[in-house]
Design an enzyme around this catalytic site. Structure first.
Site, short mmCIF file in Angstrom:
data_model
loop_
_atom_site.label_atom_id
_atom_site.label_comp_id
_atom_site.label_asym_id
_atom_site.label_seq_id
_atom_site.Cartn_x
_atom_site.Cartn_y
_atom_site.Cartn_z
N ASP A 1 0.58 -1.19 0.06
CA ASP A 1 -0.19 -0.09 0.21
C ASP A 1 0.85 0.90 -0.01
O ASP A 1 2.05 1.30 0.40
CB ASP A 1 -0.90 -0.05 1.32
CG ASP A 1 -2.04 1.13 1.07
OD1 ASP A 1 -2.26 1.33 -0.08
OD2 ASP A 1 -2.60 1.23 2.13
N ASN B 1 -11.08 -3.12 -5.26
CA ASN B 1 -10.15 -2.17 -6.09
C ASN B 1 -10.75 -1.63 -7.54
O ASN B 1 -10.30 -0.75 -8.00
CB ASN B 1 -8.48 -2.67 -6.34
CG ASN B 1 -7.89 -2.36 -4.82
OD1 ASN B 1 -6.85 -3.17 -4.46
ND2 ASN B 1 -8.23 -1.35 -4.15
C1 IPE Z 1 -5.45 -2.59 0.11
O1 IPE Z 1 -4.90 -1.45 -0.06
C2 IPE Z 1 -5.21 -3.47 -1.15
C3 IPE Z 1 -3.97 -3.79 -1.82
C4 IPE Z 1 -2.96 -3.05 -1.26
C5 IPE Z 1 -4.04 -4.39 -3.17
P1 IPE Z 1 -6.16 -0.16 -0.24
O2 IPE Z 1 -5.40 0.85 -0.59
O3 IPE Z 1 -7.20 -1.02 -1.30
O4 IPE Z 1 -6.99 -0.34 1.16
P2 IPE Z 1 -7.84 0.73 1.90
O5 IPE Z 1 -8.73 1.34 0.72
O6 IPE Z 1 -7.02 1.92 2.18
O7 IPE Z 1 -8.59 0.30 2.95
C1 IPE Z 2 -1.50 0.05 -3.31
O1 IPE Z 2 -1.37 1.46 -3.40
C2 IPE Z 2 -1.82 -0.53 -4.49
C3 IPE Z 2 -3.18 -1.11 -4.89
C4 IPE Z 2 -4.03 -0.87 -3.89
C5 IPE Z 2 -3.38 -1.42 -6.26
P1 IPE Z 2 -2.61 2.57 -3.44
O2 IPE Z 2 -3.01 2.77 -4.88
O3 IPE Z 2 -3.64 1.94 -2.67
O4 IPE Z 2 -1.91 3.79 -2.80
P2 IPE Z 2 -2.71 4.75 -1.73
O5 IPE Z 2 -3.07 4.23 -0.58
O6 IPE Z 2 -3.54 5.43 -2.69
O7 IPE Z 2 -1.52 5.76 -1.48
MG MG Z 3 -4.21 2.42 -0.58
#
Ligand code: IPE
Ligand code: IPE
Ligand code: MG
Length: 247
Positions: A25, A73
């Site tokens: 993340d 996602n």
């Molecule tokens: C969790 O991250 C999913 C992945 C890292 C693939 P998200 O960014 O989707 O989670 P939330 O929305 O902050 O809970």
């Molecule tokens: C994790 O990074 C990757 C996926 C969830 C696919 P994010 O895209 O959630 O990054 P933030 O949380 O917006 O910084």
């Molecule tokens: Mg995220």
């Protein structure tokens, strides 16, 4: 000069968890901080995956599992979802070409049904090569369209069908039967789950399997995560006292 400079033995030989999982993340925030599109963060995050997966294999971690795309996602803008799918294409192709020489079995876990046919084909190919590596090879698993609740729901459905067929009685269903119907059926539960980016939640990752996992949270954003951060997480893990309900 650096010729005789060896890594300290204690550091190299320290015990490592058998199964490490990571919620990758912070890619979006990493890009935003630099005034870049979110996709740029995913690209660097994918490089981090490659570096850390290789490192885990080198230090003797048997299973390395990452959360790459959740069942939630799909709510993201289509151009971001497309960029992520493109990265999966790129890395699966690379995995198919290099898996054998690197000795790491790459697996994909999740509900794969909504993925485009070419990605499904790449997953099938990598799965076949992974099978030839044998059960002792280090495993790197990518969780794509993965949701812990979705996974448990699918296991319940499969068991309900077995009950319907008469092959099992409801009162005979064990925790092991549930585990065997999860995507992770072939691997042990994670010992250590790492979440970078400062968020302190599971976001639907490995809900069943994490019952006795040790969690490690760090504010480092995933694209900035280095092998030294992995060392820190492992050192923290090694200081924990896992009791599994005992004393
Ligand atoms: C969790 O991250 C999913 C992945 C890292 C693939 P998200 O960014 O989707 O989670 P939330 O929305 O902050 O809970
Ligand atoms: C994790 O990074 C990757 C996926 C969830 C696919 P994010 O895209 O959630 O990054 P933030 O949380 O917006 O910084
Ligand atoms: Mg995220």
């Amino acid at each position: 000069m650096g010729l005789f400079k060896k890594k300290p033995k204690a550091e190299k030989d320290r015990p490592v968890p058998r199964h490490i999982a990571v919620i990758m993340d912070g890619n979006g925030r990493w890009a935003k901080k630099r005034g870049l599109p979110r996709q740029a963060g995913h690209k660097v995050g994918a490089e981090t995956f490659r570096t850390i997966a290789t490192y885990c294999k080198d230090i003797g971690v048997q299973y390395f599992t990452v959360y790459a795309f959740s069942t939630e996602n799909w709510k993201r803008p289509p151009e971001e979802v497309d960029a992520l799918l493109d990265l999966f294409r790129k890395y699966l192709k690379e995995a198919a070409e290099t898996m054998f020489e690197r000795g790491v079995a790459v697996r994909v876990l999740g509900d794969l049904s909504p993925l485009p046919p070419d990605i499904l084909e790449l997953i099938r190919e990598t799965g076949e090569i992974a099978d030839t590596l044998g059960p002792d090879a280090a495993t790197a698993s990518l969780c794509i369209n993965y949701g812990g609740r979705d996974e448990i729901k699918n296991a319940v459905r499969a068991l309900a069908k077995e009950v319907e067929k008469g092959s099992i009685r409801p009162e005979d269903i064990t925790e092991g039967d549930i585990s065997r119907h999860l995507y992770t059926a072939h691997m042990p539960d994670p010992d250590l789950i790492i979440r970078p980016s400062g968020e302190i939640r599971t976001s639907n990752f490995l809900l069943w399997q994490s019952a006795y996992a040790e969690y490690y949270f760090t504010p480092v954003l995933w694209p900035d995560f280095k092998t030294a951060d992995m060392d820190e997480a492992i050192d923290a893990f090694n200081k924990r006292n896992r009791r599994f309900g005992g004393v």
